[in-house]
Design an enzyme around this catalytic site. Sequence first.
Site, PDB file in Angstrom:
ATOM      1  N   GLY A 185      -4.147  -4.437  -4.453  1.00  0.00           N
ATOM      2  CA  GLY A 185      -5.178  -3.500  -4.871  1.00  0.00           C
ATOM      3  C   GLY A 185      -4.528  -2.180  -5.205  1.00  0.00           C
ATOM      4  N   HIS A 186      -4.678  -1.740  -6.430  1.00  0.00           N
ATOM      5  CA  HIS A 186      -4.071  -0.483  -6.837  1.00  0.00           C
ATOM      6  C   HIS A 186      -5.159   0.502  -7.213  1.00  0.00           C
ATOM      7  CE1 HIS A 186      -0.038  -2.549  -8.058  1.00  0.00           C
ATOM      8  NE2 HIS A 186      -0.182  -2.391  -6.772  1.00  0.00           N
ATOM      9  N   ASP A 197       0.818  -1.228   0.000  1.00  0.00           N
ATOM     10  CA  ASP A 197       0.000   0.000   0.000  1.00  0.00           C
ATOM     11  C   ASP A 197       0.844   1.267   0.000  1.00  0.00           C
ATOM     12  OD1 ASP A 197      -2.291  -1.667   0.296  1.00  0.00           O
ATOM     13  OD2 ASP A 197      -1.890  -1.771   2.440  1.00  0.00           O
ATOM     14  N   GLN A 254       2.257  -5.878  -3.147  1.00  0.00           N
ATOM     15  CA  GLN A 254       2.588  -5.920  -1.715  1.00  0.00           C
ATOM     16  C   GLN A 254       3.901  -5.156  -1.471  1.00  0.00           C
ATOM     17  OE1 GLN A 254       1.729  -9.408  -3.060  1.00  0.00           O
ATOM     18  NE2 GLN A 254      -0.309  -8.595  -2.852  1.00  0.00           N
ATOM     19  N   LYS A 277       2.182   2.210  -5.018  1.00  0.00           N
ATOM     20  CA  LYS A 277       2.885   1.716  -6.215  1.00  0.00           C
ATOM     21  C   LYS A 277       2.059   1.909  -7.476  1.00  0.00           C
ATOM     22  CE  LYS A 277       3.245  -2.365  -4.476  1.00  0.00           C
ATOM     23  NZ  LYS A 277       2.802  -2.086  -3.120  1.00  0.00           N
TER      24      LYS A 277
HETATM   25  P1  IMP Z   1      -2.512 -12.861   1.801  1.00  0.00           P
HETATM   26  O1  IMP Z   1      -1.569 -12.272   0.814  1.00  0.00           O
HETATM   27  O2  IMP Z   1      -3.974 -12.648   1.441  1.00  0.00           O
HETATM   28  O3  IMP Z   1      -2.212 -14.280   2.115  1.00  0.00           O
HETATM   29  O4  IMP Z   1      -2.318 -12.051   3.188  1.00  0.00           O
HETATM   30  C1  IMP Z   1      -1.133 -12.143   3.937  1.00  0.00           C
HETATM   31  C2  IMP Z   1      -0.768 -10.813   4.563  1.00  0.00           C
HETATM   32  O5  IMP Z   1      -0.375  -9.903   3.539  1.00  0.00           O
HETATM   33  C3  IMP Z   1      -1.920 -10.110   5.318  1.00  0.00           C
HETATM   34  O6  IMP Z   1      -1.372  -9.389   6.407  1.00  0.00           O
HETATM   35  C4  IMP Z   1      -2.455  -9.137   4.292  1.00  0.00           C
HETATM   36  O7  IMP Z   1      -3.126  -8.048   4.902  1.00  0.00           O
HETATM   37  C5  IMP Z   1      -1.173  -8.712   3.609  1.00  0.00           C
HETATM   38  N1  IMP Z   1      -1.380  -8.253   2.240  1.00  0.00           N
HETATM   39  C6  IMP Z   1      -1.610  -8.991   1.141  1.00  0.00           C
HETATM   40  N2  IMP Z   1      -1.722  -8.210   0.054  1.00  0.00           N
HETATM   41  C7  IMP Z   1      -1.544  -6.953   0.464  1.00  0.00           C
HETATM   42  C8  IMP Z   1      -1.486  -5.691  -0.221  1.00  0.00           C
HETATM   43  O8  IMP Z   1      -1.621  -5.565  -1.442  1.00  0.00           O
HETATM   44  N3  IMP Z   1      -1.248  -4.601   0.564  1.00  0.00           N
HETATM   45  C9  IMP Z   1      -1.047  -4.698   1.894  1.00  0.00           C
HETATM   46  N4  IMP Z   1      -1.075  -5.846   2.568  1.00  0.00           N
HETATM   47  C10 IMP Z   1      -1.308  -6.960   1.861  1.00  0.00           C
END
Ligand code: IMP
Length: 434
Positions: free
Chosen positions: A40-41, A13, A223, A16
């Site tokens: 999510g962008h 977040d 991420q 990017k």
């Molecule tokens: P997962 O990727 O859904 O398995 O989540 C694992 C961890 O990564 C959790 O803490 C999510 O909140 C975090 N996470 C996954 N994708 C994002 C992102 O795009 N931005 C911020 N945190 C993320």
Amino acid sequence: MPTLAVVGAQWGDEGKGKIVDYLAQEAHVVVRFQGGNNAGHSVKVGEELFKLHHLPSGILRSSKTAVIANGVVIDPGVLLEEVDGLRKRGKSVKNLRISERAHVIMPYHKLLDAAEEGMREGAKVGTTGRGIGPAYADKAARLGIRMGELVDQDLLEERLSFLVPLKNKMLQALGSDSRIDEKKVLDEYSEYGRRLKVHVTDTGGLLSDAIAKKRRVLFEGAQGTMLDIDHGTYPFVTSSNTVSGNAATGSGIPATAIDDIFGVTKAYTTRVGEGPFPTELFGELSTCIAEKGGEFGTTTGRNRRCGWLDLVVLRHAHALNGFTGLALTKIDILGGFDELKVCTHYTLDGRKTTRFPADLRRLKRCEPKYQVLEGWNDIEPKRMSKVLREGFSTLPSNMRKYIRFVERETGVRVVLLGLGRRRSETLDLRKRRW
Ligand code: IMP
């Protein structure tokens, strides 16, 4: 910029999407190389807001080739919704290319994600619930379904005939009441395959050719470094490598083919989900930053936790990614504070440390130590156009000091500065004189 990878330097977040969208102006090809629709962008083009989960941000510029490469895990239903949504808004997706090697997120992955989280009493990861972890786990366990199989009904049927009974057993073992209906999944997913087939190809080959022809290729990370499966705050991480090295593996090109690496960092820090966050703020200050910065997740709508900028994290990210430039985003959100804090190091059991520990028990004992910097007033809208036109020297002087402090402490130059949500509110400092 012949080839450039843009990756998150914090916990995701970092903004990017907007930075990639800005840089995509100069690119011929934009590539997503890891993650899935957990990303999510949000990109604002004029007054229109686009929220993308699967598609590379470059898709919003119609002349670019947008690639979803082998390192990504794809939920085809979500991808098609996104494609249909863009088409309805008059955007073309004919330049979308999807790797035949990318893995598919299946309905049982989402059910298993929820069931596994349910089992982790007191140690929830706080996943996005999109089935990302189970899909990557299946890839490693050689139980995955790849896009090349999704688009071939016979192969898909063959894979599902042994995977569905296996996954139903797993769901039962985890105490879930949900079960997968093989016929229903086959019908639904072969229809997705039929619709996506025109886009599925050998994207590694496509990228090698593009690089050989000196086309400008932009690799868009999802991420952030601290969510990297190996180097982040494990187990509170995502299931892929988010660092720049994976731009190569996740796209099928050699590591030597990447010329530049930009790290994207907010001027402060946020994190969603569970896990350690040394500079986290609580109370009024945190609420103030969250509200001003609109810190609510694009994917899940969850509130983001907010804190001061952490240079231990940024240096760790630089050591792992080898940044050739930093994109410092949302610095406008810090306007209006009398003073700002930046964490320069931690103390651990009374000793100074500048390294980010792997062991979360040690990390928990780390106390962040801060340097206090003077704040600045918000840039008035009238003044903003002058700043965007005339550049760095017209920024508030304490903001410039803040930027220079970050550069000195990390050893990386700030090349792009985010001053607002719009595409146009990015200050390009790549040609700044020093
Ligand atoms: P997962 O990727 O859904 O398995 O989540 C694992 C961890 O990564 C959790 O803490 C999510 O909140 C975090 N996470 C996954 N994708 C994002 C992102 O795009 N931005 C911020 N945190 C993320």
